[in-house]
Motif scaffolding. Structure first.
Motif, mmCIF file in Angstrom:
data_model
loop_
_atom_site.group_PDB
_atom_site.id
_atom_site.type_symbol
_atom_site.label_atom_id
_atom_site.label_comp_id
_atom_site.label_asym_id
_atom_site.label_seq_id
_atom_site.Cartn_x
_atom_site.Cartn_y
_atom_site.Cartn_z
ATOM 1 N N GLY A 93 0.830 -1.215 0.000
ATOM 2 C CA GLY A 93 0.000 0.000 0.000
ATOM 3 C C GLY A 93 0.857 1.255 0.000
ATOM 4 N N SER A 97 0.827 6.267 4.949
ATOM 5 C CA SER A 97 1.642 5.446 5.854
ATOM 6 C C SER A 97 2.703 4.678 5.080
ATOM 7 C CB SER A 97 0.776 4.526 6.714
ATOM 8 O OG SER A 97 -0.121 3.802 5.932
ATOM 9 N N GLU A 116 1.452 -1.692 -4.801
ATOM 10 C CA GLU A 116 0.285 -0.808 -4.753
ATOM 11 C C GLU A 116 -0.746 -1.335 -5.736
ATOM 12 O OE1 GLU A 116 -1.231 1.820 -3.103
ATOM 13 O OE2 GLU A 116 -2.707 1.476 -4.671
ATOM 14 N N GLN A 144 -9.968 5.795 -3.599
ATOM 15 C CA GLN A 144 -9.336 5.055 -2.497
ATOM 16 C C GLN A 144 -8.034 4.374 -2.918
ATOM 17 O OE1 GLN A 144 -10.491 5.266 0.529
ATOM 18 N NE2 GLN A 144 -12.626 5.869 0.246
ATOM 19 N N GLY A 146 -4.600 3.740 -5.378
ATOM 20 C CA GLY A 146 -3.638 4.248 -6.346
ATOM 21 C C GLY A 146 -2.539 5.060 -5.662
ATOM 22 N N GLY A 151 -5.469 9.822 0.356
ATOM 23 C CA GLY A 151 -5.314 11.258 0.604
ATOM 24 C C GLY A 151 -4.975 12.072 -0.631
ATOM 25 N N ASN A 337 -17.134 11.755 0.504
ATOM 26 C CA ASN A 337 -16.019 12.347 1.233
ATOM 27 C C ASN A 337 -15.847 13.757 0.675
ATOM 28 O OD1 ASN A 337 -13.473 12.705 2.709
ATOM 29 N ND2 ASN A 337 -13.520 10.492 2.904
ATOM 30 N N GLY A 338 -14.799 14.469 1.094
ATOM 31 C CA GLY A 338 -14.654 15.851 0.615
ATOM 32 C C GLY A 338 -13.278 16.110 0.041
ATOM 33 N N GLY A 490 -6.357 9.904 9.035
ATOM 34 C CA GLY A 490 -5.921 11.172 8.455
ATOM 35 C C GLY A 490 -4.487 11.073 7.968
HETATM 36 C C1 LIG Z 1 -11.694 11.893 -0.547
HETATM 37 C C2 LIG Z 1 -10.877 11.844 0.711
HETATM 38 C C3 LIG Z 1 -10.433 13.036 1.267
HETATM 39 C C4 LIG Z 1 -9.645 13.030 2.403
HETATM 40 N N1 LIG Z 1 -9.172 14.200 2.877
HETATM 41 C C5 LIG Z 1 -8.286 14.194 3.903
HETATM 42 C C6 LIG Z 1 -7.658 15.383 4.316
HETATM 43 O O1 LIG Z 1 -7.859 16.455 3.741
HETATM 44 N N2 LIG Z 1 -6.801 15.319 5.360
HETATM 45 C C7 LIG Z 1 -6.549 14.146 6.022
HETATM 46 O O2 LIG Z 1 -5.757 14.149 6.974
HETATM 47 N N3 LIG Z 1 -7.118 12.995 5.640
HETATM 48 C C8 LIG Z 1 -7.967 12.992 4.592
HETATM 49 N N4 LIG Z 1 -8.541 11.813 4.181
HETATM 50 C C9 LIG Z 1 -8.204 10.580 4.918
HETATM 51 C C10 LIG Z 1 -6.801 10.113 4.519
HETATM 52 O O3 LIG Z 1 -6.688 10.131 3.144
HETATM 53 C C11 LIG Z 1 -6.533 8.734 5.080
HETATM 54 O O4 LIG Z 1 -6.657 8.807 6.489
HETATM 55 C C12 LIG Z 1 -5.132 8.264 4.732
HETATM 56 O O5 LIG Z 1 -4.928 8.297 3.345
HETATM 57 C C13 LIG Z 1 -4.884 6.844 5.242
HETATM 58 O O6 LIG Z 1 -3.566 6.524 4.931
HETATM 59 P P1 LIG Z 1 -3.062 5.017 4.791
HETATM 60 O O7 LIG Z 1 -1.710 5.095 4.203
HETATM 61 O O8 LIG Z 1 -3.196 4.317 6.087
HETATM 62 O O9 LIG Z 1 -4.079 4.307 3.794
HETATM 63 P P2 LIG Z 1 -4.560 4.701 2.319
HETATM 64 O O10 LIG Z 1 -4.322 6.129 2.040
HETATM 65 O O11 LIG Z 1 -5.945 4.179 2.225
HETATM 66 O O12 LIG Z 1 -3.588 3.900 1.371
HETATM 67 C C14 LIG Z 1 -3.644 2.505 1.254
HETATM 68 C C15 LIG Z 1 -3.170 2.106 -0.122
HETATM 69 O O13 LIG Z 1 -3.092 0.681 -0.161
HETATM 70 C C16 LIG Z 1 -3.517 0.237 -1.442
HETATM 71 N N5 LIG Z 1 -3.995 -1.155 -1.323
HETATM 72 C C17 LIG Z 1 -5.177 -1.606 -0.858
HETATM 73 N N6 LIG Z 1 -5.214 -2.938 -0.922
HETATM 74 C C18 LIG Z 1 -4.044 -3.348 -1.448
HETATM 75 C C19 LIG Z 1 -3.494 -4.601 -1.769
HETATM 76 N N7 LIG Z 1 -4.170 -5.740 -1.552
HETATM 77 N N8 LIG Z 1 -2.256 -4.654 -2.313
HETATM 78 C C20 LIG Z 1 -1.545 -3.505 -2.559
HETATM 79 N N9 LIG Z 1 -2.037 -2.280 -2.280
HETATM 80 C C21 LIG Z 1 -3.259 -2.204 -1.711
HETATM 81 C C22 LIG Z 1 -4.623 1.198 -1.820
HETATM 82 O O14 LIG Z 1 -4.757 1.234 -3.221
HETATM 83 C C23 LIG Z 1 -4.111 2.520 -1.238
HETATM 84 O O15 LIG Z 1 -3.413 3.278 -2.199
HETATM 85 C C24 LIG Z 1 -9.332 11.789 3.035
HETATM 86 C C25 LIG Z 1 -9.806 10.583 2.495
HETATM 87 C C26 LIG Z 1 -10.556 10.603 1.336
HETATM 88 C C27 LIG Z 1 -11.038 9.319 0.761
#
Ligand SMILES: Cc1cc2nc3c(=O)[nH]c(=O)nc-3n(C[C@H](O)[C@H](O)[C@H](O)COP(=O)(O)OP(=O)(O)OC[C@H]3O[C@@H](n4cnc5c(N)ncnc54)[C@H](O)[C@@H]3O)c2cc1C
Length: 514
Positions: A93, A97, A116, A144, A146, A151, A337-338, A490
């Protein structure tokens, strides 16, 4: 280094005056020091003032410490010594993070391999545009999934309640790859989707140039686990051996989380939240927050609302001057979402209004929260009969009736007017209504807004519990990280969690390499 706080400028005054004010405060010449803004906030209580905290580099610091609001300032050393190793941790992913795990590992000379599920940003953007403009949804490439994670097509607000020295490390990294330098010091930093896309693209290119290996469009299907230790990740193309796997797949990776559960990885359910977006004219929010004061330097304003009823209801992820957008990752579901652009120049403000969902409210199965969310998301689609979001005037929701929306939503696919009273359960409707009546006392005119929903992806319904070394309780070598693992919510908190995980792995590999 000195820290000077409470330096104030009238909103009409030029920031170049700061040097003069510092010199006056320290009773020295402007040539005796250099300075940097580390915090800037607006005080709109009476006249409009910007309030600054600044670090000042000056000789003989001690002699200024008796002056009011002048203290010593030091920044922790966050650098990391290189580790000599051929071991390549795998990151699943590439959201905040995963990105910051990769950045930190690479800084220590450790070259991660990143899987990814989604595409790189230019291709991903085409799929998202195709959905927003033509209603054609791609379950493998969307808001969600890519490059950059959830984010990327967001407001890219960088706010967090957490205090941590690595916050500066994260903002400095974004600035290094093109974000506006002001995100390092403004009270509510945000990048905007138009800019964060470019920043992430440059960051990925940098990681590639420095030896990180990327596998885009290659979702991990399962792990190879032997004797409670992770041995490899398995994709449709290959099996990739590694004893160190960072699971940073976000909370929209249900299929993988389910697979891990079936493979015996310890997962527990956790509280989460659901609700809807509200939209209001940005001018209404500004007139309340700025008490009818107007000035071209005033940014579109925000609010933070909280109501403590039988369950908590709160505003979340507000996007001033933004858009409500489709954020589903599965076909035939609706999730809102926004997002906003850097200029936040839409005429509408939106924010999620969420109610806490206690884990006791869904089935005992550790993955029961996913069913709870999926039921809401597909129920919305069934009611709407299309990808149009559900909508209702807030005042109609309070009066249990349905009428034409007071204004059009920013949701690009349009909306279907419905009664949210028959969407949420009776108890939640009651608490939402108490909250809305309270919010009206904070923001007069709040009831004149519209609801658009449902919003279901604000937090993960599971925790993939880890021990003090940040490894899964059940599976050695597996590092559950970020939002999907239940350790962040976030961009900032997930990025911080990615760094935390990377730091543990760096020290582990250092201890093996000596
Ligand atoms: C439209 C929208 C607006 C937002 N706006 C804000 C904001 O302004 N500020 C803020 O703080 N937070 C915001 N958030 C929340 C924030 O984006 C998330 O809290 C944050 O991205 C989570 O980070 P993460 O790395 O844990 O997971 P994610 O960002 O969800 O990343 C996980 C990645 O793993 C990949 N993945 C999934 N399954 C697999 C698999 N089996 N194999 C390989 N890859 C995989 C996904 O494609 C994704 O790219 C927003 C969310 C959305 C949807």
């Amino acid at each position: 280094m000195l820290l000077i706080s409470e330096i104030k400028l009238n909103i009409d005054e030029d920031e170049a005056l700061l040097g003069k004010l510092i010199a006056k405060k320290l009773k020295c010449s402007k040539d005796d020091f250099s300075y940097r803004i580390i915090r800037k906030s607006l005080d709109a209580r009476r006249e409009l003032l910007f309030v600054y905290s600044l670090t000042v580099d000056i000789k003989n610091e001690e002699k200024y410490l008796h002056i009011k609001n002048v203290t010593k300032y030091g920044e922790p050393d966050l650098s990391v010594k290189p580790v000599i190793t051929d071991i390549r941790p795998i990151i699943i992913g590439y959201g905040p993070s995963g990105i910051f795990s990769a950045v930190r590992l690479l800084e220590a000379g450790i070259k991660p391999i990143i899987f990814e599920k989604g595409k790189r940003i230019p291709e991903r953007k085409k799929d998202i545009d195709n959905y927003f403009n033509n209603g054609i949804f791609n379950p493998d490439s969307n808001v969600q999934y890519g490059e950059g994670g959830a984010g990327t097509f967001s407001d890219a607000k960088l706010t967090t309640r957490v205090k941590n020295p690595f916050i500066k490390y994260i903002t400095d990294t974004f600035i290094r790859f093109g974000a506006d330098p002001s995100i390092a010091y403004v009270a509510h930093p945000h990048v905007g989707t138009d800019r964060i896309m470019d920043v992430i693209t440059k960051l990925t290119d940098y990681l590639i140039d420095n030896g990180a290996e990327f596998h885009f469009e290659e979702p991990v299907r399962k792990l190879e686990i032997k004797d409670n230790k992770v041995k490899a990740v398995i994709t449709d193309k290959n099996t990739y051996p590694s004893d160190i796997v960072i699971l940073a797949s976000g909370h929209s990776s249900y299929e993988l989380i389910k697979e891990l559960y079936e493979e015996g990885v310890y997962i527990e359910k956790k509280d989460m939240a659901v609700g809807f977006r509200v939209e209001h004219p940005q001018s209404l929010i500004d007139s309340v927050q700025y008490k009818n004061k107007k000035h071209p330097k005033l940014e579109p304003s925000e609010y933070f609302l909280r109501y403590n009823g039988d369950k908590g209801v709160y505003s979340f992820c507000m996007c001033p001057g933004g858009y409500v957008i489709p954020s589903n990752s599965k076909c035939n579901t609706i999730v809102t979402n926004g997002m906003s652009y850097h200029n936040r120049d839409n005429t509408l403000a939106n924010s999620a209004i969420l109610i806490q969902v206690n884990k006791e409210e869904f089935s005992d199965n550790p993955l029961g929260g996913f069913d709870y969310l999926h039921n809401l998301e597909s129920k919305a689609y069934e009611i709407s009969g299309s990808y149009k979001a559900l909508s209702q005037n807030i005042s109609d929701y309070l009066d249990n009736k349905v009428s034409k929306l007071k204004f059009e939503s920013s949701y690009p696919l349009g909306t279907t007017v419905t009664d949210f009273n028959s969407f949420f359960n009776e108890k939640d409707n009651e608490i939402f209504k108490e909250a809305i009546n309270y919010f009206e006392t904070c923001i007069p005119g709040f009831k004149d807004g519209i609801m658009v929903g449902p919003e279901t992806r604000s937090s993960s319904p599971v925790r993939i519990t880890r021990n003090e070394n940040l490894e899964s309780l059940s599976t050695k070598g597996l590092y559950p990280t970020g939002e999907g693992s239940g350790y962040g919510g976030g961009i900032m908190s997930c990025a911080l969690d990615g760094i935390r995980t990377a730091n543990i792995i760096i020290e582990k590999l250092r201890s093996i390499s000596v």
